[in-house]
Write an enzyme that holds these catalytic residues in place. Structure first.
Site, mmCIF file in Angstrom:
data_model
loop_
_atom_site.group_PDB
_atom_site.id
_atom_site.type_symbol
_atom_site.label_atom_id
_atom_site.label_comp_id
_atom_site.label_asym_id
_atom_site.label_seq_id
_atom_site.Cartn_x
_atom_site.Cartn_y
_atom_site.Cartn_z
ATOM 1 N N ASP A 1 3.886 12.247 3.861
ATOM 2 C CA ASP A 1 4.290 11.589 4.529
ATOM 3 C C ASP A 1 5.408 11.780 6.045
ATOM 4 O OD1 ASP A 1 3.508 9.044 3.594
ATOM 5 O OD2 ASP A 1 4.982 8.162 1.964
ATOM 6 N N GLU B 1 6.296 4.100 8.283
ATOM 7 C CA GLU B 1 7.336 3.420 7.503
ATOM 8 C C GLU B 1 8.309 3.925 6.381
ATOM 9 O OE1 GLU B 1 3.562 3.882 4.359
ATOM 10 O OE2 GLU B 1 4.535 3.366 2.398
ATOM 11 N N ASP C 1 1.470 4.186 10.104
ATOM 12 C CA ASP C 1 1.225 5.037 8.534
ATOM 13 C C ASP C 1 0.784 6.082 8.262
ATOM 14 O OD1 ASP C 1 1.341 4.536 5.866
ATOM 15 O OD2 ASP C 1 0.097 2.971 5.246
ATOM 16 N N ILE D 1 0.496 8.416 6.005
ATOM 17 C CA ILE D 1 0.181 8.468 5.268
ATOM 18 C C ILE D 1 -0.505 6.624 4.117
ATOM 19 C CG2 ILE D 1 -1.476 9.243 2.617
ATOM 20 C CD1 ILE D 1 0.214 12.074 3.266
ATOM 21 N N ASP D 2 -1.797 6.629 4.894
ATOM 22 C CA ASP D 2 -2.162 5.003 3.896
ATOM 23 C C ASP D 2 -3.008 5.812 3.134
ATOM 24 O OD1 ASP D 2 -2.580 1.699 3.750
ATOM 25 O OD2 ASP D 2 -4.464 2.119 5.299
ATOM 26 N N THR E 1 -1.582 6.430 -0.590
ATOM 27 C CA THR E 1 -1.397 7.339 -0.960
ATOM 28 C C THR E 1 -1.167 7.734 -2.366
ATOM 29 O OG1 THR E 1 0.830 5.739 -2.326
ATOM 30 C CG2 THR E 1 0.889 7.222 0.725
ATOM 31 N N ASP F 1 0.043 -0.935 7.812
ATOM 32 C CA ASP F 1 -1.468 -1.113 6.517
ATOM 33 C C ASP F 1 -2.668 -1.980 7.343
ATOM 34 O OD1 ASP F 1 -0.424 0.578 4.810
ATOM 35 O OD2 ASP F 1 0.535 -1.610 4.250
HETATM 36 N N1 LIG Z 1 1.233 -6.348 -4.144
HETATM 37 C C1 LIG Z 1 0.612 -5.469 -3.422
HETATM 38 N N2 LIG Z 1 0.388 -6.470 -2.714
HETATM 39 C C2 LIG Z 1 -0.531 -5.438 -1.537
HETATM 40 N N3 LIG Z 1 -0.457 -4.018 -0.629
HETATM 41 C C3 LIG Z 1 -0.089 -3.599 -1.274
HETATM 42 C C4 LIG Z 1 1.053 -4.166 -2.272
HETATM 43 N N4 LIG Z 1 2.113 -3.349 -2.676
HETATM 44 C C5 LIG Z 1 1.442 -2.523 -2.718
HETATM 45 N N5 LIG Z 1 0.499 -2.407 -1.255
HETATM 46 C C6 LIG Z 1 -0.111 -1.446 -0.730
HETATM 47 O O1 LIG Z 1 -1.295 -1.334 -0.421
HETATM 48 C C7 LIG Z 1 -1.506 -0.103 0.893
HETATM 49 C C8 LIG Z 1 -1.957 0.700 0.402
HETATM 50 O O2 LIG Z 1 -3.648 -0.569 -0.172
HETATM 51 P P1 LIG Z 1 -5.184 0.299 -1.048
HETATM 52 O O3 LIG Z 1 -4.751 -0.212 -2.222
HETATM 53 O O4 LIG Z 1 -6.293 -0.957 -0.013
HETATM 54 O O5 LIG Z 1 -5.683 1.611 -0.795
HETATM 55 C C9 LIG Z 1 -0.342 0.486 0.861
HETATM 56 O O6 LIG Z 1 0.075 0.247 1.992
HETATM 57 C C10 LIG Z 1 0.201 -0.065 -0.335
HETATM 58 O O7 LIG Z 1 1.699 -0.358 0.225
HETATM 59 P P2 LIG Z 1 3.259 1.300 -0.073
HETATM 60 O O8 LIG Z 1 2.529 1.884 0.687
HETATM 61 O O9 LIG Z 1 4.522 1.076 -0.590
HETATM 62 O O10 LIG Z 1 2.213 1.760 -1.514
HETATM 63 MG MG LIG Z 2 0.213 1.360 3.485
HETATM 64 MG MG LIG Z 3 1.978 4.981 3.649
HETATM 65 MG MG LIG Z 4 3.969 3.469 0.792
#
Ligand SMILES: Nc1ncnc2c1ncn2[C@@H]1O[C@H](COP(=O)(O)O)[C@@H](O)[C@H]1OP(=O)(O)O
Ligand SMILES: [Mg+2]
Ligand SMILES: [Mg+2]
Ligand SMILES: [Mg+2]
Length: 358
Positions: free
Chosen positions: A48, A71, A136, A138-139, A141, A298
């Site tokens: 990241d 992010e 982002d 790394i989307d 993770t 995202d």
């Molecule tokens: N409660 C939530 N509802 C929807 N998306 C979320 C939630 N919590 C985290 N995310 C985010 O969903 C994204 C990943 O989506 P997917 O599951 O479709 O791959 C991540 O960027 C993650 O954020 P984070 O980076 O804070 O973990």
């Molecule tokens: Mg993301």
């Molecule tokens: Mg990310």
């Molecule tokens: Mg994250």
């Protein structure tokens, strides 16, 4: 495909995403070898920070006046000297294999302190005015850690509207015609994997191999969503994580539409890229929490790439995603992405399922 607007922005975005993806792949392979701790989240932390620093360096070099919403922020890196030097060694050694492309991105970052400062340039509050990049690094993770799908994401918004998007998906097949896949797994090779999606508003979406560095931003192959008149034959994709979107609601919607194929679960904005090239048709992200606000990084690149490939992207109320209100999509709930011609039908099913729950 000729794209005359935002040509330089597109080129810088593509190359910045490609360079950052080299770093994330290295981190992943070193994790697989056990060089970085396999059992905690440190690989993703390193990836990241490293990817965000490299992307911001490229943006600052080319567009020093643009704002950036990213992010990550550097606090953890400032506290932890070991982490900082691990990230710095990776960042220092990550280059595109084309000297011209590397020069265009501004070449290497000066030192570890400069790297930490760059990371914090991503702290813009966002909004409806001027040029703002969303990153982002790394989307997905969770997908990154499990050897599944993840994406390096970059988009440019001007006055709240997404104009340019680039998505690097190291673990998706290069082949646009390949079926949807959840990932390549830790023990498989990168061979045949790694795709770069990009789009400019009004000028279409393209894909090209992530490993091919080109100074021509128009070098990709145009992509488009599958023309689909019979929704029962559609493929839909959703998050792997049940905490990120409601698998139950999504299954009910799919059933209502008569879709027979099981959903394909994959992490990250790879879902947007996959439907944009017709490897799947529909992406559903129904909220699980009444309070969670989706983050702009995202969705910005994926939203544009899908719309430029002939799709429509709205929230569950049928409103377009609104990137102009800050770092989150505070005005939207959930995501419904589908080919333009069938989006209305899909949205109807979404609303029926949601209203049945009230
Ligand atoms: N409660 C939530 N509802 C929807 N998306 C979320 C939630 N919590 C985290 N995310 C985010 O969903 C994204 C990943 O989506 P997917 O599951 O479709 O791959 C991540 O960027 C993650 O954020 P984070 O980076 O804070 O973990
Ligand atoms: Mg993301
Ligand atoms: Mg990310
Ligand atoms: Mg994250």
């Amino acid at each position: 495909m000729r794209r005359d607007k935002y040509e330089k922005e597109l080129l810088v975005a593509q190359l910045a995403v490609q360079r950052a993806s080299i770093l994330t792949k290295r981190v992943f392979h070193e994790k697989a070898k056990g060089t970085v701790d396999k059992n905690d989240k440190s690989p993703v932390t390193i990836g990241d920070f490293g990817a965000q620093a490299l992307i911001i360096a490229a943006l600052q070099h080319n567009f020093p006046d643009d704002a950036i919403v990213a992010e990550e922020e550097s606090a953890k890196l400032r506290e932890d000297e070991n982490l900082r030097s691990t990230v710095w060694e990776l960042v220092r050694d990550t280059k595109l294999d084309s000297p011209d492309a590397e020069a265009l991105l501004g070449g290497p970052i000066k030192d570890a302190d400069a790297m930490v400062e760059l990371i914090d340039k991503g702290n813009s509050p966002g909004g409806s005015q001027g040029r703002i990049w969303a990153i982002d690094p790394i989307d997905g993770t969770k997908g990154f850690l499990r050897g599944g799908q993840y994406a390096v994401c970059l988009a440019l918004m001007v006055d709240g509207d997404v104009k340019v998007g680039a998505l690097g998906c190291p673990n998706l097949p290069v082949d646009d015609a390949a079926r949807l896949t959840a990932g390549i797994g830790e023990n498989q090779t990168d061979e045949g994997h790694g795709v770069l999606f990009s789009a400019v508003l009004g000028q279409g979406a393209t894909s090209r191999p992530l490993a091919t560095v080109s100074l021509d931003p128009n070098a990709g192959t145009p992509i488009s969503m599958r023309a689909i008149d019979d929704l029962t034959k559609a493929n839909f994709c959703e998050s792997v994580e049940a905490g990120h979107s409601s698998h139950g609601d999504q299954a009910a919607i799919s059933q209502k539409l008569g879709i027979t194929a099981p959903s394909v679960r994959m992490d990250s904005q790879a879902k947007y890229g996959s439907i944009a090239r017709g490897a799947g048709d529909i992406y559903l992200r129904l909220p699980v929490s009444a309070t969670y606000q989706e983050k702009i990084w995202d969705h910005a690149a994926g939203d544009l790439i899908v719309r430029e490939a002939g799709g429509q992207v709205t929230d569950v109320h049928g409103k377009r995603l609104d990137f102009s209100v800050g770092r989150t999509l505070a005005n939207n709930k959930g995501v419904v992405a589908a080919p333009l011609a069938v989006h209305g039908k899909v949205l109807e099913a979404v609303q029926e399922v949601l209203s049945a729950k009230l």
